[in-house]
Design an enzyme around this catalytic site. Structure first.
Site, PDB file in Angstrom:
ATOM      1  N   ASP A   1      -0.278  -7.673   1.831  1.00  0.00           N
ATOM      2  CA  ASP A   1       0.150  -6.140   1.531  1.00  0.00           C
ATOM      3  C   ASP A   1       1.943  -6.169   1.812  1.00  0.00           C
ATOM      4  O   ASP A   1       2.380  -5.948   2.784  1.00  0.00           O
ATOM      5  CB  ASP A   1      -0.351  -5.319   2.971  1.00  0.00           C
ATOM      6  CG  ASP A   1       0.032  -4.040   2.728  1.00  0.00           C
ATOM      7  OD1 ASP A   1       0.432  -3.646   1.802  1.00  0.00           O
ATOM      8  OD2 ASP A   1      -0.366  -3.408   3.693  1.00  0.00           O
TER       9      ASP A   1
ATOM     10  N   SER B   1       4.160   2.737   8.002  1.00  0.00           N
ATOM     11  CA  SER B   1       3.755   1.457   7.083  1.00  0.00           C
ATOM     12  C   SER B   1       4.975   0.863   6.492  1.00  0.00           C
ATOM     13  O   SER B   1       5.995   1.928   6.299  1.00  0.00           O
ATOM     14  CB  SER B   1       2.873   2.253   5.852  1.00  0.00           C
ATOM     15  OG  SER B   1       1.667   2.561   6.514  1.00  0.00           O
TER      16      SER B   1
ATOM     17  N   HIS C   1       0.878  -1.158  -0.131  1.00  0.00           N
ATOM     18  CA  HIS C   1      -0.055  -0.079  -0.064  1.00  0.00           C
ATOM     19  C   HIS C   1       0.862   1.183   0.059  1.00  0.00           C
ATOM     20  O   HIS C   1       0.412   2.358  -0.328  1.00  0.00           O
ATOM     21  CB  HIS C   1      -0.831  -0.070   1.208  1.00  0.00           C
ATOM     22  CG  HIS C   1      -0.505   0.479   2.492  1.00  0.00           C
ATOM     23  ND1 HIS C   1      -0.286  -0.662   3.547  1.00  0.00           N
ATOM     24  CD2 HIS C   1      -0.304   1.231   3.179  1.00  0.00           C
ATOM     25  CE1 HIS C   1       0.372  -0.003   4.616  1.00  0.00           C
ATOM     26  NE2 HIS C   1       0.279   1.219   4.251  1.00  0.00           N
TER      27      HIS C   1
END
Length: 253
Positions: A116, A210, A71
Site C-alpha cells: 500500500d 492515510s 489506497h
C-alpha cells in the site's frame, strides 16, 4: 480518503477479538489521544487534496516527489489533486502544487492491503526550508517497541466527519511484523511482509491520515495504511513497511 478502520467492530468483539479473514476495512480516519503541533516539527508532512479538500497525508521524498498510500489514489485523476506543504494548516498557508502524475505500487491489493504505497510527482519543485524538508527512507526496521510518531489531519473522534484545521501528532511504539501477526494481537495472517505496526497504550490504535508518515529515528519507517476498531489495545495501527518497499520508491521516484 482517510485511514481504513473496521466499522463493524461489534462483529469482531463478538468473536472474541478475532477478525475474520477477508473482512474488508471501511473508511474512517483519526488521530485520537494526540496533540496539536506545528509543521516545523514535522516538515516532511504534506496534505494531499482532492478538489481543494484534504484527502490524505503524505511525506516529502524529494523536491518534486511525495510518498503516500496507494489506497489514497484509487479512482482519481491527477488533474483534481494538489499538495500543500509548509503549513500547519491543511487549508491555508505554505505552498500548493498541482500533481503532474502518480504511480501506485503494481502489487497493491485493495483486499489484502499489501504494497500500500504510491509516489506522486508535482508540477514544479519545493524549496526546502525550516518548514519544508525531505525525509529519508528507512533501510531497516526499528526494533520492536522503538519510539515513533504519527502525524496528520485525521478526525479527532470515532465516527466524526470533521477534521482539525491544525496538524496533530501522536507518539507510538513500533510493533514488529512478527509480533503484530502473533497471538498477542488479533490480526494473525492478515499482517503481510510489506506491513509494520505501531500502537500506544491509552491512545487510539488507528492514528493518522492515510498515506501519512510513521517516523522513527528520524527516518520514514511506515505509511499510514489500515487498522481495525473494537478492542484497540488488541489491534495496532498497520502501516506500509517502508524498509520493505524502499527499492520500489527509489526506482520509481
Amino acid at each position: 480518503m482517510l485511514k481504513f478502520v473496521i466499522l463493524l467492530s461489534a462483529v469482531a468483539c463478538a468473536l472474541g477479538g478475532t477478525v475474520p479473514e477477508g473482512l474488508l476495512p471501511q473508511l474512517d480516519g483519526r488521530i485520537v489521544g494526540g496533540s496539536a503541533t506545528t509543521i516545523s516539527s514535522f516538515p516532511w508532512q504534506i496534505s494531499l487534496q482532492r478538489s481543494g479538500s484534504h484527502s490524505c497525508g503524505g511525506s516529502i521524498y524529494s523536491s518534486n516527489v511525495i510518498v503516500t498510500a496507494a489506497h489514497c489514489l484509487q479512482s482519481v485523476s491527477a488533474s483534481v489533486l494538489q499538495i500543500r506543504a509548509g503549513s500547519s494548516y491543511w487549508s491555508s498557508g505554505g505552498v500548493t502544487f498541482s500533481v503532474s502524475s502518480f504511480k501506485n505500487h503494481e502489487g497493491y491489493n485493495a483486499n489484502t492491503m499489501v504494497n500500500d504505497i504510491a509516489i506522486i510527482k508535482i508540477n514544479g519543485a519545493l524549496t526546502f526550508s525550516s518548514t519544508i524538508k525531505a525525509i529519508g527512507l528507512a533501510s531497516s526496521n526499528p526494533a520492536n517497541g522503538a519510539a515513533a510518531s504519527v502525524s496528520g489531519w485525521g478526525t479527532l473522534s470515532y465516527g466524526s466527519s470533521s477534521i482539525p484545521s491544525q496538524l496533530q501528532y501522536v507518539n507510538v511504539n513500533i510493533v514488529s511484523q512478527s509480533q503484530c501477526a502473533s497471538s498477542t494481537y488479533g490480526y494473525g495472517s492478515q499482517i503481510r511482509s510489506t506491513m509494520i505496526c505501531a500502537a500506544a497504550s491509552g491512545k487510539d490504535a488507528c492514528q493518522g491520515d492515510s498515506g501519512g508518515p510513521l517516523v522513527s529515528g528520524g527516518v520514514l519507517v511506515g505509511v499510514v495504511s489500515w487498522g481495525y476498531g473494537c478492542a484497540y489495545s488488541n489491534y495496532p495501527g498497520v502501516y506500509a513497511d517502508v524498509a520493505a518497499l524502499r527499492s520500489w520508491v527509489i526506482s520509481n521516484a
